[in-house]
Motif scaffolding. Structure first.
Motif, PDB file in Angstrom:
ATOM      1  N   VAL A 104       6.472  19.236  25.960  1.00  0.00           N
ATOM      2  CA  VAL A 104       7.566  18.677  25.171  1.00  0.00           C
ATOM      3  C   VAL A 104       8.880  19.268  25.651  1.00  0.00           C
ATOM      4  CG1 VAL A 104       6.128  18.244  23.137  1.00  0.00           C
ATOM      5  CG2 VAL A 104       7.335  20.440  23.359  1.00  0.00           C
ATOM      6  N   VAL A 105       9.942  18.540  25.393  1.00  0.00           N
ATOM      7  CA  VAL A 105      11.289  18.980  25.775  1.00  0.00           C
ATOM      8  C   VAL A 105      12.222  18.593  24.645  1.00  0.00           C
ATOM      9  CG1 VAL A 105      13.122  18.870  27.480  1.00  0.00           C
ATOM     10  CG2 VAL A 105      10.759  18.457  28.194  1.00  0.00           C
ATOM     11  N   GLY A 106      12.865  19.567  24.028  1.00  0.00           N
ATOM     12  CA  GLY A 106      13.809  19.279  22.959  1.00  0.00           C
ATOM     13  C   GLY A 106      15.242  19.450  23.438  1.00  0.00           C
ATOM     14  N   GLN A 107      15.953  18.351  23.552  1.00  0.00           N
ATOM     15  CA  GLN A 107      17.388  18.422  23.787  1.00  0.00           C
ATOM     16  C   GLN A 107      17.730  18.950  25.187  1.00  0.00           C
ATOM     17  OE1 GLN A 107      17.974  17.374  20.725  1.00  0.00           O
ATOM     18  NE2 GLN A 107      20.137  16.894  20.940  1.00  0.00           N
ATOM     19  N   ALA A 108      16.807  18.850  26.149  1.00  0.00           N
ATOM     20  CA  ALA A 108      17.060  19.474  27.451  1.00  0.00           C
ATOM     21  C   ALA A 108      16.692  18.609  28.648  1.00  0.00           C
ATOM     22  CB  ALA A 108      16.295  20.803  27.545  1.00  0.00           C
ATOM     23  N   TYR A 109      15.984  17.513  28.456  1.00  0.00           N
ATOM     24  CA  TYR A 109      15.497  16.732  29.601  1.00  0.00           C
ATOM     25  C   TYR A 109      16.632  16.257  30.502  1.00  0.00           C
ATOM     26  CZ  TYR A 109      13.183  12.919  32.147  1.00  0.00           C
ATOM     27  OH  TYR A 109      12.711  12.084  33.131  1.00  0.00           O
ATOM     28  N   HIS A 110      17.782  15.950  29.923  1.00  0.00           N
ATOM     29  CA  HIS A 110      18.906  15.449  30.721  1.00  0.00           C
ATOM     30  C   HIS A 110      19.478  16.507  31.647  1.00  0.00           C
ATOM     31  CE1 HIS A 110      20.309  16.938  26.818  1.00  0.00           C
ATOM     32  NE2 HIS A 110      21.437  17.272  27.397  1.00  0.00           N
ATOM     33  N   TRP A 111      19.107  17.796  31.467  1.00  0.00           N
ATOM     34  CA  TRP A 111      19.551  18.845  32.383  1.00  0.00           C
ATOM     35  C   TRP A 111      18.621  18.979  33.595  1.00  0.00           C
ATOM     36  CZ3 TRP A 111      24.255  19.883  31.255  1.00  0.00           C
ATOM     37  CH2 TRP A 111      24.692  20.078  29.937  1.00  0.00           C
ATOM     38  N   PHE A 112      17.446  18.369  33.557  1.00  0.00           N
ATOM     39  CA  PHE A 112      16.446  18.597  34.600  1.00  0.00           C
ATOM     40  C   PHE A 112      16.829  17.891  35.899  1.00  0.00           C
ATOM     41  CE2 PHE A 112      12.616  18.987  31.439  1.00  0.00           C
ATOM     42  CZ  PHE A 112      13.213  20.090  30.857  1.00  0.00           C
ATOM     43  N   ASP A 113      16.411  18.495  37.015  1.00  0.00           N
ATOM     44  CA  ASP A 113      16.379  17.790  38.294  1.00  0.00           C
ATOM     45  C   ASP A 113      15.073  17.003  38.290  1.00  0.00           C
ATOM     46  OD1 ASP A 113      15.954  16.975  40.924  1.00  0.00           O
ATOM     47  OD2 ASP A 113      16.957  18.726  41.773  1.00  0.00           O
TER      48      ASP A 113
END
Length: 246
Positions: A104-113
């Motif tokens: 799961v990813v909370g509030q952070a997926y848009h930071w990923f490469d």
């Protein structure tokens, strides 16, 4: 990939981040993990101060939080019982192959490469496991909330998330989408303190921060839906994306 400086700016406000950022509705977390055995083995990537980690733990699952910022990890460890945060990021997850039933990813997926992260997330998941990014997004269909976002340069919104992320790469099946509405009750000062945990404010120069705060206070004091109120109900749309590891 999003700006690295902004992505790692939150540690300076870790305690306020944990205090003022909204929690995830239980039904949203349940939907993200639907169909998994219980207790499931869950990896929380970009775990921050543990807001989503605690939501998953409350459902009885085992959680391994992974977070790159040492200040955020320290806050997570102080506020969260039952797990130990690991140093790492989505592009290099410090756990063995196939160890997780869900990531799961909370509030952070848009930071990923994402080009690097998707294969790494697939490596961590068992076949048939779930990958589920989750966002709490302000409901900017409400006029004053949209104005709040304009003043504070909050460019993200639910529509952008739904339109932008349409697949997680070849290792994953099609994305399912669900949405859950909720709100948080804050004082006007709490609203400003919460916005001080946003990356734009944290990385802005002092004069820009002061200008944002002046406009925010004017909005909260004068908007017809807000003027004279001791507390504000800030509405959110929780967006959950979910896909299975092939």
């Amino acid at each position: 990939m999003a700006d690295h400086t902004q992505a790692l700016s939150f540690g300076a406000a870790a305690a306020d981040y944990d205090r003022f950022r909204p929690r995830y509705p239980e039904q949203a977390v349940r939907w993200a993990l639907d169909g998994l055995r219980s207790p499931a083995r869950v990896v929380d990537l970009g775990a921050g101060t543990g807001i989503l980690t605690r939501g998953v733990l409350a459902l009885g699952h085992h959680v391994t939080p992974v977070e790159p910022d040492p200040d955020m990890r320290a806050q997570l460890a102080a506020a969260t019982q039952g797990c130990t945060p690991l140093a790492g990021g989505a592009e290099s997850v410090p756990v063995p192959d196939g160890v997780a039933d869900a990531v799961v990813v909370g509030q952070a997926y848009h930071w990923f490469d994402r080009e690097l992260a998707h294969p790494e997330i697939a490596r961590v998941l068992r076949p048939g496991g779930t990958f589920a990014p989750i966002w709490n997004m302000r409901d900017d269909r409400v006029e004053w909330v949209a104005e709040l976002g304009r003043i504070a340069h909050l460019g993200d919104n639910a529509g952008n998330v739904i339109e932008r992320y349409t697949d997680f790469g070849a290792a994953f099946g099609p994305i399912e989408l669900s949405e859950f509405g909720h709100h948080t009750t804050l004082t006007p000062d709490d609203v400003i303190a919460m916005l001080h945990t946003r990356s734009y404010w944290l990385t802005a120069p002092d004069d820009r921060r002061a200008a944002i705060d002046r406009e925010l206070r004017e909005l909260l004091a004068t908007h017809p839906d807000l003027a004279g109120r001791e507390t504000v109900e800030l509405p959110y749309r929780t967006i959950v994306l979910r896909a299975r590891r092939r």
